[in-house]
Enzyme design. Structure first.
Site, PDB file in Angstrom:
ATOM      1  N   ASP A 272      56.207  53.526  33.068  1.00 18.44           N
ATOM      2  CA  ASP A 272      55.391  54.473  33.833  1.00 18.44           C
ATOM      3  C   ASP A 272      56.083  54.818  35.148  1.00 18.44           C
ATOM      4  OD1 ASP A 272      53.444  56.039  34.932  1.00 18.44           O
ATOM      5  OD2 ASP A 272      52.011  54.397  35.294  1.00 18.44           O
ATOM      6  N   LYS A 279      55.898  58.036  41.176  1.00 24.58           N
ATOM      7  CA  LYS A 279      55.552  56.854  41.964  1.00 24.58           C
ATOM      8  C   LYS A 279      56.626  56.615  43.023  1.00 24.58           C
ATOM      9  CE  LYS A 279      53.222  54.021  38.415  1.00 24.58           C
ATOM     10  NZ  LYS A 279      51.912  53.981  39.062  1.00 24.58           N
ATOM     11  N   ARG A 353      44.642  56.806  30.869  1.00 26.12           N
ATOM     12  CA  ARG A 353      43.366  57.292  30.328  1.00 26.12           C
ATOM     13  C   ARG A 353      43.569  58.408  29.312  1.00 26.12           C
ATOM     14  NH1 ARG A 353      41.351  58.848  36.256  1.00 26.12           N
ATOM     15  NH2 ARG A 353      42.628  57.000  36.639  1.00 26.12           N
TER      16      ARG A 353
HETATM   17  N1  BES Z   1      50.101  51.843  35.359  1.00 25.37           N
HETATM   18  C1  BES Z   1      49.432  52.269  36.524  1.00 25.37           C
HETATM   19  C2  BES Z   1      48.472  51.222  37.089  1.00 25.37           C
HETATM   20  C3  BES Z   1      49.060  49.950  37.629  1.00 25.37           C
HETATM   21  C4  BES Z   1      49.261  49.790  38.978  1.00 25.37           C
HETATM   22  C5  BES Z   1      49.344  48.898  36.787  1.00 25.37           C
HETATM   23  C6  BES Z   1      49.769  48.612  39.481  1.00 25.37           C
HETATM   24  C7  BES Z   1      49.851  47.711  37.283  1.00 25.37           C
HETATM   25  C8  BES Z   1      50.066  47.558  38.633  1.00 25.37           C
HETATM   26  C9  BES Z   1      48.615  53.520  36.237  1.00 25.37           C
HETATM   27  O1  BES Z   1      49.122  54.364  35.282  1.00 25.37           O
HETATM   28  C10 BES Z   1      48.553  54.308  37.499  1.00 25.37           C
HETATM   29  O2  BES Z   1      49.552  54.796  37.923  1.00 25.37           O
HETATM   30  N2  BES Z   1      47.358  54.397  38.066  1.00 25.37           N
HETATM   31  C11 BES Z   1      47.149  55.108  39.245  1.00 25.37           C
HETATM   32  C12 BES Z   1      45.800  55.721  39.110  1.00 25.37           C
HETATM   33  C13 BES Z   1      45.537  56.827  40.073  1.00 25.37           C
HETATM   34  C14 BES Z   1      46.521  57.936  39.937  1.00 25.37           C
HETATM   35  C15 BES Z   1      44.131  57.308  39.844  1.00 25.37           C
HETATM   36  C16 BES Z   1      47.207  54.157  40.442  1.00 25.37           C
HETATM   37  O3  BES Z   1      46.954  52.972  40.268  1.00 25.37           O
HETATM   38  O4  BES Z   1      47.552  54.592  41.526  1.00 25.37           O
HETATM   39 ZN    ZN Z   2      50.276  53.493  33.890  1.00 26.33          ZN
HETATM   40 MN    MN Z   3      50.489  55.748  36.029  1.00 29.45          MN
END
Ligand code: BES
Ligand code: ZN
Ligand code: MN
Length: 503
Positions: A272, A279, A353
């Site tokens: 990801d 990110k 999601r």
């Molecule tokens: N895979 C991440 C979530 C995650 C964060 C897993 C830290 C393990 C450790 C997920 O896909 C993500 O990026 N979520 C976003 C959600 C937001 C955009 C609503 C996040 O956590 O910032």
């Molecule tokens: Zn993710």
């Molecule tokens: Mn993500």
């Protein structure tokens, strides 16, 4: 190959290369520490020498303590390993202490565990703790490619000849083997575990398990062409920016006589990067672990089948890589999910999601009695609960069932709400049926669950957000080792057992 056994024998007379003994704190402020249940004859063998020895080792019986001493013939085994259990040790403390012991024992062909084991839960905890605590991942080291493991591990217990204890040992072995494979998959770098490779690897694991235990688990993999035909716009949208195409894996375990049907759904983002909503570098560091949910549901299914639990299980692992390229989905794009509902993308990093939406709908078509999804879904959940506790969301009875299973399995989980006002946020798109995200910083983990619920067709459902506990970025503590933790496997196996029993 290591052999595992239960034996009703004295630790002082056991011939193992190392004997693991529990220590509990003494009563009162100045009380001397005592050897725990199961180790009394070692205490008698040392007699009055025990207290000064523990004192010079600095062992007070506190959780986390480990000390090794040569026995020089005081007992049969040449090495004693003391592990602190803390006050009133139960399964949780025993599991952790056994894990600590496993890392202290570095050069023993045979090990005897003389930890408190006068109950089946303790038998299970000691075995699981020892097997998981000794986990290492060395596939990418040029030296030490092989895992060193003892030839024989014996748990000393008064229950050795009891059927329930043998069953507990079998359950512990099935769960730890499945957890170990889950950890391995999570630890493999993203470059080496793309969706096609992951799907192939799971298929091989299913075939090997079917061959070894005779359990019948069917597996099918849908590739990007089939996903397009089916209209799985969520999985395809997330995967479209990657050079490696997405996959949807389905498993089915259908034992004779099963009356309850459990559906499992796992998030399998093999890497990801965030996609165009990229990110920051630090946030990407551990994102090879974003398929931990998929790995857990797959391996839990195999463990359930191996144990022959009389529950029908249908499992989906939605696999995609979230990458940046000229083909990536854009914020503002609208995806049509398998359910027919359209989704406006506002943040390509909220990709989990989207892949889960398609897989959840597919699960509902099988009309299961309960759907459980497992996903490293949101950083919000880590903010809320820390990195060792999973958040559980869904309808109240399903959440309660999952929490009870987690408690028995020794995995930490906590309920979180999906309030109405949170739900309204997923209906805020000006162009599509659903908004994927809204840039409101608060309650993001809850909004994610509200979004998932749109795809559960009103069926009993619980969502396990394992963004925290799926991966350990820190050091080893107890049965918890660095990297992939395999969180969820034990809980799901326990859940299947509880569903079988409630029939
Ligand atoms: N895979 C991440 C979530 C995650 C964060 C897993 C830290 C393990 C450790 C997920 O896909 C993500 O990026 N979520 C976003 C959600 C937001 C955009 C609503 C996040 O956590 O910032
Ligand atoms: Zn993710
Ligand atoms: Mn993500």
């Amino acid at each position: 190959m290591t052999s595992y056994a239960l034996r009703n024998a004295s630790p002082a007379k056991s011939r193992a290369d190392a004997v693991v003994i529990g220590v509990v704190p003494g009563k009162g402020r100045r009380g001397t520490p005592q050897l725990a249940e199961g180790a009394q004859d070692v205490a008698s063998a040392y007699g009055r020498r025990l207290a000064p020895m523990l004192s010079s080792l600095g062992v007070r019986g506190k959780a986390g303590e480990v000390a090794k001493v040569p026995t020089h013939g005081t007992i049969k085994s040449p090495l004693l390993v003391f592990v602190g259990l803390g006050e009133e040790p139960g399964p949780r403390e025993v599991r952790a202490a056994a894990g600590n012991a496993a890392r202290a024992v570095t050069n023993a062909a045979s090990v005897a565990l003389a930890l408190p084991a006068d109950g089946v839960e303790l038998v299970r905890a000691a075995m699981e703790g020892y097997l998981l605590g000794g986990y290492t991942f060395t596939d990418y080291r040029s030296n030490g490619a092989e895992r060193e493991s003892a030839a024989e591990i014996v748990l000393l217990t008064p229950l050795a000849r009891r059927k329930e204890a043998t069953a507990a040992l079998e359950a512990a072995l099935a769960v730890t083997t499945a957890t170990t494979t889950t950890r391995d998959w999570v630890n493999v770098p993203g470059a080496d575990l793309t969706p096609p490779v992951f799907a192939e690897s799971v298929t091989r694991a299913v075939r090997a398990a079917t061959k070894a235990s005779g359990s019948k688990v069917r597996v099918t993999v849908r590739d990007e062409k089939e996903l397009a035909k089916l209209g799985c716009g969520g999985i395809l949208g997330v995967g479209q920016g990657s050079a490696a195409p997405p996959r949807l894996l389905e498993m089915e375990y259908r034992p004779k006589g099963a009356t309850t049907h459990l559906a499992l759904v796992g998030k399998g983002i093999t890497y990801d990067s965030g996609g165009l909503t990229l990110k920051p570098g630090s946030g990407m560091a551990t994102m090879k672990s974003d398929m931990a949910g998929a790995a857990a549901v797959v391996m839990a299914t195999l463990a359930i089948a191996e144990l022959g639990l009389p529950v029908r299980v249908t499992t989906y692992a939605a696999m995609a890589e979230n990458m940046v390229s000229g083909a990536s989905m854009r914020p503002g794009d609208v995806l049509r999910t398998y359910s027919g509902k359209t989704v406006e993308i506002t943040n390509t990093d909220a990709e989990g999601r989207l892949v889960l939406a398609d897989a959840l709908t597919m699960a509902t078509e099988k009309e299961p009695d309960l759907i459980v999804d497992v996903a490293t879904l949101t950083g919000h959940m880590v903010q809320a609960l820390g990195d060792r506790i999973a958040g559980v969301l869904g309808d109240d009875p399903s959440v309660a069932q999952v929490l009870a299973a987690a408690e028995t399995a020794g995995e930490d989980a906590w309920p979180m709400p999906i309030h109405e006002y949170i739900e309204s946020r997923v209906h805020g798109s000006k162009i599509a049926d659903l908004a994927q995200h809204d840039w409101v910083r608060w309650g993001g983990g809850l909004m994610a669950a509200a979004f998932l619920r749109e795809f559960t067709a009103g069926r009993p459902w619980a969502h396990l957000d394992i963004a925290g506990p799926g991966y350990n970025s820190g050091g080893a503590v107890g049965h918890w080792t660095p990297g992939g933790t395999g969180y969820g496997v034990a809980t799901l196996v326990e859940l299947a057992r509880s569903l079988a029993e409630s029939d």
